[in-house]
Design a protein around this motif. Structure first.
Motif, PDB file in Angstrom:
ATOM      1  N   GLY A   1       0.820  -1.216   0.000  1.00 45.94           N
ATOM      2  CA  GLY A   1       0.000   0.000   0.000  1.00 45.94           C
ATOM      3  C   GLY A   1       0.850   1.261   0.000  1.00 45.94           C
ATOM      4  O   GLY A   1       0.513   2.238  -0.665  1.00 45.94           O
ATOM      5  N   LEU A   2       1.968   1.244   0.724  1.00 48.80           N
ATOM      6  CA  LEU A   2       2.789   2.452   0.805  1.00 48.80           C
ATOM      7  C   LEU A   2       3.419   2.760  -0.545  1.00 48.80           C
ATOM      8  O   LEU A   2       3.489   3.920  -0.956  1.00 48.80           O
ATOM      9  CB  LEU A   2       3.870   2.275   1.863  1.00 48.80           C
ATOM     10  CG  LEU A   2       3.367   2.301   3.297  1.00 48.80           C
ATOM     11  CD1 LEU A   2       4.517   2.110   4.261  1.00 48.80           C
ATOM     12  CD2 LEU A   2       2.660   3.615   3.583  1.00 48.80           C
TER      13      LEU A   2
ATOM     14  N   ASP B   1       2.225   1.776  -3.471  1.00 46.49           N
ATOM     15  CA  ASP B   1       1.132   2.202  -4.347  1.00 46.49           C
ATOM     16  C   ASP B   1       0.781   3.661  -4.076  1.00 46.49           C
ATOM     17  O   ASP B   1       0.585   4.446  -5.004  1.00 46.49           O
ATOM     18  CB  ASP B   1      -0.104   1.330  -4.105  1.00 46.49           C
ATOM     19  CG  ASP B   1       0.089  -0.080  -4.638  1.00 46.49           C
ATOM     20  OD1 ASP B   1       1.055  -0.284  -5.385  1.00 46.49           O
ATOM     21  OD2 ASP B   1      -0.725  -0.950  -4.303  1.00 46.49           O
ATOM     22  N   ALA B   2       0.721   4.012  -2.796  1.00 47.26           N
ATOM     23  CA  ALA B   2       0.372   5.389  -2.441  1.00 47.26           C
ATOM     24  C   ALA B   2       1.391   6.358  -3.020  1.00 47.26           C
ATOM     25  O   ALA B   2       1.036   7.382  -3.601  1.00 47.26           O
ATOM     26  CB  ALA B   2       0.298   5.533  -0.924  1.00 47.26           C
ATOM     27  N   ALA B   3       2.670   6.013  -2.886  1.00 54.48           N
ATOM     28  CA  ALA B   3       3.705   6.905  -3.409  1.00 54.48           C
ATOM     29  C   ALA B   3       3.583   7.035  -4.920  1.00 54.48           C
ATOM     30  O   ALA B   3       3.738   8.122  -5.472  1.00 54.48           O
ATOM     31  CB  ALA B   3       5.088   6.363  -3.029  1.00 54.48           C
ATOM     32  N   ARG B   4       3.286   5.924  -5.580  1.00 58.16           N
ATOM     33  CA  ARG B   4       3.204   5.980  -7.038  1.00 58.16           C
ATOM     34  C   ARG B   4       1.998   6.789  -7.488  1.00 58.16           C
ATOM     35  O   ARG B   4       2.069   7.534  -8.469  1.00 58.16           O
ATOM     36  CB  ARG B   4       3.153   4.564  -7.608  1.00 58.16           C
ATOM     37  CG  ARG B   4       4.497   3.872  -7.548  1.00 58.16           C
ATOM     38  CD  ARG B   4       4.405   2.450  -8.015  1.00 58.16           C
ATOM     39  NE  ARG B   4       3.979   2.384  -9.395  1.00 58.16           N
ATOM     40  CZ  ARG B   4       3.406   1.310  -9.938  1.00 58.16           C
ATOM     41  NH1 ARG B   4       3.185   0.249  -9.208  1.00 58.16           N
ATOM     42  NH2 ARG B   4       3.058   1.310 -11.197  1.00 58.16           N
ATOM     43  N   VAL B   5       0.871   6.633  -6.790  1.00 59.97           N
ATOM     44  CA  VAL B   5      -0.298   7.435  -7.160  1.00 59.97           C
ATOM     45  C   VAL B   5      -0.029   8.906  -6.863  1.00 59.97           C
ATOM     46  O   VAL B   5      -0.433   9.788  -7.609  1.00 59.97           O
ATOM     47  CB  VAL B   5      -1.546   6.941  -6.399  1.00 59.97           C
ATOM     48  CG1 VAL B   5      -2.704   7.892  -6.599  1.00 59.97           C
ATOM     49  CG2 VAL B   5      -1.925   5.552  -6.873  1.00 59.97           C
ATOM     50  N   GLU B   6       0.715   9.164  -5.784  1.00 57.81           N
ATOM     51  CA  GLU B   6       1.000  10.547  -5.414  1.00 57.81           C
ATOM     52  C   GLU B   6       1.955  11.212  -6.396  1.00 57.81           C
ATOM     53  O   GLU B   6       2.093  12.426  -6.389  1.00 57.81           O
ATOM     54  CB  GLU B   6       1.616  10.600  -4.012  1.00 57.81           C
ATOM     55  CG  GLU B   6       0.601  10.457  -2.900  1.00 57.81           C
ATOM     56  CD  GLU B   6      -0.426  11.561  -2.938  1.00 57.81           C
ATOM     57  OE1 GLU B   6      -0.044  12.731  -2.865  1.00 57.81           O
ATOM     58  OE2 GLU B   6      -1.617  11.242  -3.053  1.00 57.81           O
TER      59      GLU B   6
ATOM     60  N   VAL C   1      10.377   6.279  -0.265  1.00 55.99           N
ATOM     61  CA  VAL C   1       9.539   5.641   0.740  1.00 55.99           C
ATOM     62  C   VAL C   1      10.133   4.328   1.242  1.00 55.99           C
ATOM     63  O   VAL C   1      10.312   4.134   2.441  1.00 55.99           O
ATOM     64  CB  VAL C   1       8.113   5.397   0.178  1.00 55.99           C
ATOM     65  CG1 VAL C   1       7.271   4.615   1.169  1.00 55.99           C
ATOM     66  CG2 VAL C   1       7.456   6.721  -0.148  1.00 55.99           C
TER      67      VAL C   1
ATOM     68  N   LEU D   1       5.604   0.489  11.595  1.00 54.25           N
ATOM     69  CA  LEU D   1       4.484   0.525  10.660  1.00 54.25           C
ATOM     70  C   LEU D   1       3.222   0.082  11.356  1.00 54.25           C
ATOM     71  O   LEU D   1       3.209  -0.923  12.057  1.00 54.25           O
ATOM     72  CB  LEU D   1       4.764  -0.398   9.470  1.00 54.25           C
ATOM     73  CG  LEU D   1       5.978  -0.002   8.647  1.00 54.25           C
ATOM     74  CD1 LEU D   1       6.191  -0.993   7.538  1.00 54.25           C
ATOM     75  CD2 LEU D   1       5.787   1.387   8.076  1.00 54.25           C
ATOM     76  N   LYS D   2       2.200   0.835  11.150  1.00 51.12           N
ATOM     77  CA  LYS D   2       0.918   0.478  11.769  1.00 51.12           C
ATOM     78  C   LYS D   2       0.101  -0.354  10.804  1.00 51.12           C
ATOM     79  O   LYS D   2      -0.988   0.042  10.406  1.00 51.12           O
ATOM     80  CB  LYS D   2       0.177   1.775  12.144  1.00 51.12           C
ATOM     81  CG  LYS D   2       0.784   2.495  13.314  1.00 51.12           C
ATOM     82  CD  LYS D   2       0.249   1.927  14.601  1.00 51.12           C
ATOM     83  CE  LYS D   2       1.203   2.072  15.708  1.00 51.12           C
ATOM     84  NZ  LYS D   2       1.186   2.811  16.774  1.00 51.12           N
ATOM     85  N   GLU D   3       0.635  -1.440  10.333  1.00 52.60           N
ATOM     86  CA  GLU D   3      -0.182  -2.219   9.396  1.00 52.60           C
ATOM     87  C   GLU D   3      -0.009  -3.690   9.647  1.00 52.60           C
ATOM     88  O   GLU D   3       1.018  -4.119  10.080  1.00 52.60           O
ATOM     89  CB  GLU D   3       0.197  -1.868   7.961  1.00 52.60           C
ATOM     90  CG  GLU D   3      -0.387  -0.532   7.556  1.00 52.60           C
ATOM     91  CD  GLU D   3      -0.187  -0.282   6.073  1.00 52.60           C
ATOM     92  OE1 GLU D   3      -0.898  -0.871   5.275  1.00 52.60           O
ATOM     93  OE2 GLU D   3       0.683   0.508   5.750  1.00 52.60           O
TER      94      GLU D   3
END
Lengths: 330, 409
Positions: free
Chosen positions: A218-219, A221-226, A237, A328-330
């Protein structure tokens, strides 16, 4: 240890007369959690002390040798059991630089280690990303093939590398067909940084692969979408979050190269700082045909170790802070 | 703001087809929910829109541009993830401004935008905090702020509320609706919670096994489900299904029959196996069904278990008393029927009673294909003897309009 012995043995004596003191003591440790805790604490201190002595004594001995004038070292008149400097000669630390340009040797090793570390971390990061985060056919065998490089003794590569780095034409074995003429790299950092990088890459790739694999998808993916590319996500990241792993790989590589002598002594054709002879080569310069200046060698060793000590302390800070910040909170 | 169009999107992993020939057009400013059971391909569909996954076949358009080959960063989309995915090594300000800083906005502009985004999601005064110092709801708001700060054309939300507790979830649901009203951006929202889908979206896209089942406004999905899957998935508790045979007089099920003219049912002929669907709230006790216009004939039933919910009571009815009482899901066994009645109803367990179905809310499905045939049989006249010959043409006409209804809405 000494303090706990009476408290442990006394209350039990009247109850279990027949058992020996050792049996009573072990019984007490097994049944009584407080006593057990005390035992563990005592063991902890004993073992810590053991490791402290074994690791720190060489440094102490270096200091003793550095401060003792060479004539007194050779006389060998140490007062046992406590070895202490025979005389006080801090000038040795200055003399180290006067006899030979020792700082240049330190500089050489530092540059070689830094360059190798940068190359290794960059390449191992890319490889670690691929092995840790992507799945593709042949991933396992490929990883194994890379690790196999580290199974070879480094000396096995020495002769062919030396042949190549001295500028000899590469020839296909048995057929005698010349392939190409490599550049003459001996006496340059290239002849050392290249083999070091190749030798230390597998371990770093292995370390970084395990660390990068743990970063949640997810992290990334988030960076790539951002707005980052895959590479950007890796460096912005994934790497910061794997700081402990990156620091471990970097420190291991740096120390190994900084201490390296075997390859560099051969790739530097003469033991001269201008020919990129490393730190250990410098140390050996205090040994001549007729005399060995042990005090200077000891002083130089201390000087040479200092950069690494500073680096490790700084990196340690990083490792610890990376461990807490990267929770990490995951 | 932009349209999102998926054309023939297919995604295959080695031997699994996650998304199968998906065709969707999402209008500008629309709030569309992708719903479906776990593993139905809804998240994969969203990842394909985001660009995190490349489709095996098909084309993705955002606005008028073909973005199938573009990396996520160039698509003008922002995404909120199920696991929130804040960067743990950055504080709130750094998290929100990440995308802006990557795009080299100047500092004043970044500050202004972050301030504004934080304002919208009510995060003032928390910009210096680290993600692990915040509660789940606050972190979710940071993630939303991070998405809105870039003014994306399309918002993608992948079960953003799934990890929040029930109370916070309801609260964030209204927040998101308010946000949609405020920003007026296209939002694609993935959820497996049909309550979220029903309450928030302009249209619901129901997906099962990688295939789009229906995309329609929530109430149409509810009242006119396109097939058995949609009928069973939308609505809680879900619809009752009873299988039966189509006869000349209507539908004959093992325990009761419903009369209508079978020739008026499109795509079905006498002898076909049909499934009757009726929602729990459309089943009535006979003496309470007075205000309904058309009802079926009374059905004998015995109440089994009552589930008082406060605002209504769910009554499990056994249609065939002699049949074994099954502990399985009531909907799976043909002799059970779930009814919901108002809480002031006098009703007890193990009571013999008569129930009727609201004819206007009876759905008929083809058992084999699962396709919906008719929604509401109140318009269908009762059985007309000897009309078989002339009914063929009427049947075809209805079929044409019927199939039009399924696809268009």
């Amino acid at each position: 240890m000494a303090a706990e012995t009476p408290t442990e043995t006394q209350p039990r004596t009247d109850e279990t007369e027949r058992e020996g003191p050792l049996a009573r003591w072990t019984q007490g440790v097994i049944s009584d959690p407080d006593r057990r805790k005390l035992l563990y604490r005592a063991l902890f201190y004993v073992i810590t002390l053991f490791f402290l002595v074994t690791t720190l004594f060489p440094f102490y001995w270096l200091l003793v040798l550095a401060l003792t004038p060479n004539s007194l070292i050779l006389a060998g008149d140490w007062d046992l059991p406590f070895l202490r400097p025979q005389g006080f000669n801090p000038e040795a630390f200055v003399e180290v630089f006067q006899q030979i340009p020792f700082h240049l040797y330190v500089f050489n090793s530092f540059v070689l280690a830094t360059a190798t570390t940068i190359i290794v971390i960059v390449i191992a990061s890319l490889a670690g990303y691929v092995f840790g985060r992507l799945s593709f056919p042949g991933r396992g065998p490929l990883m194994l093939a890379i690790l196999m490089v580290s199974y070879f003794p480094p000396a096995a590569f020495l002769i062919p590398l030396f042949e190549a780095f001295t500028g000899n034409v590469i020839v296909i074995p048995f057929l005698g067909i010349p392939l190409f003429e490599p550049p003459r790299l001996v006496n340059t950092p290239g002849s050392m940084v290249l083999p070091f990088s190749a030798l230390f890459l597998p371990l770093s790739i292995f370390i970084l692969t395990t660390f990068y694999a743990q970063i949640p998808d997810g992290l990334e993916d988030a960076a790539r979408v951002e707005g980052t590319t895959r590479l950007g996500a890796l460096f912005r990241v994934i790497m910061p979050l794997s700081a402990p792993g990156v620091a471990t790989a970097a420190v291991l590589t740096f120390i190994a190269v900084y201490n390296e002598y075997f390859f560099s002594s051969i790739m530097a054709l003469g033991n001269e700082p201008q020919q990129w002879s490393p730190l250990v080569g410098g140390l050996l310069q205090y040994q001549s045909l007729y005399s060995t200046e042990f005090n200077l060698m000891a002083a130089a060793s201390i000087v040479g170790v200092l950069p690494v000590v500073i680096l490790v302390v700084v990196a340690q800070e990083r490792i610890v802070s990376g461990l807490t910040a990267g929770a990490l909170k995951e | 703001m932009a349209r999102v169009t998926l054309e023939h999107i297919t995604k295959r992993y080695e031997d699994v087809t996650a998304v199968d020939d998906m065709n969707v057009e999402i209008r500008d400013g629309e709030f569309v929910c992708l719903v479906g059971p776990s593993g139905c391909g809804k998240s994969t569909t969203m990842e394909i829109v985001a660009g995190l996954t490349t489709p095996t076949e098909g084309t993705v358009f955002i606005g008028d541009a073909d973005v199938t080959k573009l990396p996520p960063k160039d698509r003008g989309v922002a995404m909120v993830f199920q696991n929130i995915a804040l960067f743990p090594h950055m504080n709130v300000w750094e998290n929100i401004s990440f995308g802006l800083r990557l795009r080299k906005f100047d500092t004043d502009e970044i500050d202004r935008r972050v301030e504004h985004a934080a304002d919208i999601v009510q995060l003032e005064g928390m910009l210096e905090r680290m993600p692990d110092e915040m509660s789940g709801g606050q972190r979710q708001r940071v993630a939303i702020a991070r998405a809105i700060v870039r003014n994306p054309d399309v918002f993608l939300m992948d079960e953003p509320l799934a990890n929040l507790d029930a109370k916070l979830r309801v609260h964030m649901r209204t927040e998101l609706q308010r946000l949609h009203k405020e920003l007026d951006t296209t939002i694609i929202y993935v959820t497996h919670d049909q309550a979220e889908a029903m309450t928030m979206s302009d249209r619901i896209a129901v997906i099962n096994a990688g295939r789009l089942q229906q995309i329609d406004p929530p109430l149409i999905c509810y009242n006119e489900p396109a097939n058995l899957f949609v009928a069973g998935f939308i609505g809680s508790p879900s619809m009752n299904f009873v299988e039966g045979d189509l006869t000349r007089d209507g539908l004959e099920t093992p325990n009761f029959s419903v009369e209508f003219d079978p020739s008026q049912v499109p795509n079905a002929t006498v002898g076909d196996r049909l499934t009757l669907g009726i929602r729990p709230e459309d089943v009535f006790l006979e003496h309470r069904a007075g205000n309904l216009e058309t009802t079926t004939d009374p059905i004998d039933a015995v109440t089994d278990v009552l589930e008082p919910m406060g605002d209504e009571i769910f009554v499990y009815l056994l249609l065939d008393e002699s049949a074994e009482r099954s502990m399985e899901d009531a909907l799976a066994t043909p002799n059970q029927l779930l009814m919901s009645v108002s809480p002031d109803t006098e009703i007890h367990e193990d009571e013999r009673t008569n129930v009727v179905l609201d004819r206007s809310k009876v759905h008929l499905f083809d058992t084999d294909t699962g396709e919906a045939l008719v929604h509401g049989i109140d318009d269908l006249p009762g059985p007309t003897a000897g009309a078989d010959t002339g009914a063929g043409t009427a049947g075809t006409e209805t079929r044409a309009t019927g199939s039009g209804t399924d696809t268009e809405r």
